[in-house]
Write an enzyme that holds these catalytic residues in place. Structure first.
Site, PDB file in Angstrom:
ATOM      1  N   GLU A   1       2.110   1.819  -3.422  1.00 26.02           N
ATOM      2  CA  GLU A   1       1.045   2.372  -4.259  1.00 26.02           C
ATOM      3  C   GLU A   1       1.045   3.897  -4.184  1.00 26.02           C
ATOM      4  O   GLU A   1       0.928   4.591  -5.201  1.00 26.02           O
ATOM      5  CB  GLU A   1      -0.306   1.827  -3.809  1.00 26.02           C
ATOM      6  CG  GLU A   1      -1.508   2.426  -4.530  1.00 26.02           C
ATOM      7  CD  GLU A   1      -2.740   2.519  -3.665  1.00 26.02           C
ATOM      8  OE1 GLU A   1      -3.348   3.613  -3.622  1.00 26.02           O
ATOM      9  OE2 GLU A   1      -3.096   1.509  -3.030  1.00 26.02           O
ATOM     10  N   HIS A   2       1.190   4.434  -2.978  1.00 26.99           N
ATOM     11  CA  HIS A   2       1.251   5.892  -2.823  1.00 26.99           C
ATOM     12  C   HIS A   2       2.469   6.474  -3.540  1.00 26.99           C
ATOM     13  O   HIS A   2       2.374   7.506  -4.214  1.00 26.99           O
ATOM     14  CB  HIS A   2       1.317   6.249  -1.337  1.00 26.99           C
ATOM     15  CG  HIS A   2      -0.016   6.265  -0.655  1.00 26.99           C
ATOM     16  ND1 HIS A   2      -0.552   7.393  -0.079  1.00 26.99           N
ATOM     17  CD2 HIS A   2      -0.934   5.284  -0.461  1.00 26.99           C
ATOM     18  CE1 HIS A   2      -1.738   7.116   0.440  1.00 26.99           C
ATOM     19  NE2 HIS A   2      -1.982   5.826   0.239  1.00 26.99           N
TER      20      HIS A   2
ATOM     21  N   GLU B   1      -4.120   8.099   7.117  1.00 23.95           N
ATOM     22  CA  GLU B   1      -5.148   7.277   6.475  1.00 23.95           C
ATOM     23  C   GLU B   1      -5.542   6.123   7.379  1.00 23.95           C
ATOM     24  O   GLU B   1      -6.715   5.764   7.493  1.00 23.95           O
ATOM     25  CB  GLU B   1      -4.631   6.760   5.136  1.00 23.95           C
ATOM     26  CG  GLU B   1      -5.653   5.992   4.332  1.00 23.95           C
ATOM     27  CD  GLU B   1      -5.099   5.491   3.005  1.00 23.95           C
ATOM     28  OE1 GLU B   1      -5.789   4.665   2.370  1.00 23.95           O
ATOM     29  OE2 GLU B   1      -3.995   5.903   2.605  1.00 23.95           O
TER      30      GLU B   1
ATOM     31  N   HIS C   1       0.824  -1.204   0.000  1.00 24.36           N
ATOM     32  CA  HIS C   1       0.000   0.000   0.000  1.00 24.36           C
ATOM     33  C   HIS C   1       0.861   1.258   0.000  1.00 24.36           C
ATOM     34  O   HIS C   1       0.555   2.241  -0.685  1.00 24.36           O
ATOM     35  CB  HIS C   1      -0.927  -0.017   1.211  1.00 24.36           C
ATOM     36  CG  HIS C   1      -1.762   1.215   1.340  1.00 24.36           C
ATOM     37  ND1 HIS C   1      -1.541   2.145   2.312  1.00 24.36           N
ATOM     38  CD2 HIS C   1      -2.806   1.676   0.601  1.00 24.36           C
ATOM     39  CE1 HIS C   1      -2.416   3.135   2.176  1.00 24.36           C
ATOM     40  NE2 HIS C   1      -3.189   2.876   1.144  1.00 24.36           N
TER      41      HIS C   1
END
Length: 462
Positions: free
Chosen positions: A82-83, A159, A79
């Site tokens: 991904e950023h 997040e 994840h």
């Protein structure tokens, strides 16, 4: 964006009614076009679907890497990467990717799951080449900069606070998976734990990128107003120069058989208690997965579902109920049911009510009306997903990336139609057993700035 199950299967009753009518035409031969499959010389698979109904298209790149490909102590790598994939390359520096897509009238985003990471652009069909060029560029030329990594890690931590820490029910689901899977990497959350995010280094990200972001570990899906044969030379020109990478290490960890019920209690600030019960079940590799899919629908889909009718309408024990199962997973996962306890009711009563509904399905099969309704709902959602370029591409990309193969998508409706009421009863008996379940209870605590609850109020959570 985090998504364990990115394809939603929820539709309104009027949508279901309309879709049932469409199913007749679909079954009569109005089949959606199959993708044209190509494998490039470097091993990248390409799926192209011509849908000329509107001058738009979706471009999606799927990488076979998710949280299941991570190791203890570094949960959240997929994840986090991904950023970082939006932080630029030497050719297209920070901000250029999104700016170019927006300038050309499109949108772009990405999502990470337990099994994959996917990137997409939705835009006008005559701008597809731009999206392909941008994706090819960052498949091999990502710039991982420490100056970008440090602040982006704080973004991911925020997040996590928003999606998990500030959401009691998401926190409970996270603990459920951590308790149900002791050995398999489904144990850790997609977004990672704070300690893992703090320990993560730029070198960890670079190693993850070098290991998994290669053409032979990716699938390109383009669905929309395209001409496959005309687009393929462009795809080859952009992607074939990217060298094939080493084959990523396979995930070989197998979760041992569960030999008894597991229970946990989560205490945190919340407005109401919550009960969740998870059962270990097979994935798409088992024919039982289709009966489990129907079982999920019978239990939770709509106000006529068994859980809603029993716990909310008749007994008035819960404010919300549901069930969750995803057959399209790389490895066997969980089937879970849950309920948000209504104020004034006891957790034990709600848990017992959930158990009664499961035992009722084990004792006698669903009625023909229930079975037909569940099949119609599932088929309707399937048709409407494929009516969207984006959703159609997601179905293909997900099936291909988890190892099922895109052909599985075309087989889905016939497999669902073949399920009998006895099949649903059998899988309920076989998999929804006490020894294979994990039960979690959320006990709400008052906000820190309030006094402790009275004894009578505390009694509600027992």
């Amino acid at each position: 964006m985090i998504s364990v199950k990115p394809i939603a299967r929820h539709t309104s009753l009027c949508t279901v009614a309309l879709a049932v009518g469409l199913l007749t035409g679909h079954a009569a031969g109005a089949a959606l076009p199959e993708p044209r499959e190509h494998v490039l010389s470097n091993g990248m698979k390409v799926l192209l679907v011509e849908v000329p109904k509107a001058p738009v298209a979706t471009v999606q790149v799927w990488y076979k890497v998710g949280s299941r490909n991570e190791v203890m102590g570094r949960a959240g790598l997929s994840h986090m990467l991904e950023h970082m994939m939006f932080k630029g390359t030497a050719k297209y520096p920070k901000g250029a990717f999104d700016r170019l897509i927006r300038k050309n009238g499109g949108i772009s985003n990405a999502f990470t799951s337990q099994d994959f990471t996917s990137y997409f652009e939705n835009l006008a069909a005559d701008r597809v080449e731009l999206a392909l060029e941008l994706e090819a560029d960052r498949m091999q030329g990502l710039s991982l900069d420490a100056k970008e990594f440090q602040p982006e890690r704080e973004v991911v931590k925020e997040e996590r606070r928003l999606r998990i820490e500030d959401d009691p029910q998401s926190s409970l689901v996270e603990v459920l998976f951590a308790q149900a899977f002791m050995s398999h990497p489904y144990h850790w959350p997609i977004i990672g734990w704070f300690s893992d995010l703090d320990a993560m280094t730029l070198e960890d990200l670079q190693r993850h990128y070098d290991t998994y972001y290669s053409p032979n570990n990716a699938t390109l899906v383009v669905v929309g107003d395209i001409k496959a044969e005309a687009l393929l030379p462009t795809i080859k020109r952009l992607f074939e120069p990217i060298p094939r990478g080493p084959n990523p290490p396979p995930v070989t960890v197998m979760e041992p058989e569960q030999r008894g019920e597991r229970r946990f209690v989560l205490k945190r600030e919340a407005q109401a208690p919550f009960v969740i019960m998870g059962y270990r079940v097979p994935n798409y590799t088992s024919e039982d997965s289709y009966a489990l899919d129907i079982l999920e629908s019978i239990l939770q889909h709509g106000k006529s579902s068994r859980l809603y009718r029993s716990l909310i309408y008749e007994q008035k024990l819960a404010l919300a109920v549901g069930a969750e199962y995803g057959l399209m997973q790389a490895d066997p996962g969980l089937f879970y049911v849950y309920a948000l306890v209504k104020p004034g009711q006891k957790v034990e009563a709600v848990e017992e009510a959930l158990n009664r509904e499961i035992k009722r399905l084990q004792a006698e099969p669903p009625t023909e009306q229930e079975l037909k309704r569940a099949k119609n709902q599932i088929e309707a959602a399937y048709i409407f997903q494929q009516d969207s370029n984006f959703r159609h591409a997601m179905l293909l990309g997900e099936a291909e990336t988890i190892g099922a193969g895109w052909q599985k998508v075309g087989q889905f409706v016939n497999r669902i139609r073949a399920v009998t009421a006895k099949d649903v009863q059998r899988v309920a008996r076989q998999y929804l057993t006490e020894d294979a379940r994990t039960v979690g209870t959320l006990i709400p605590l008052p906000p820190r700035n309030q006094q402790p609850a009275s004894a009578s109020a505390r009694q509600l959570t027992r």
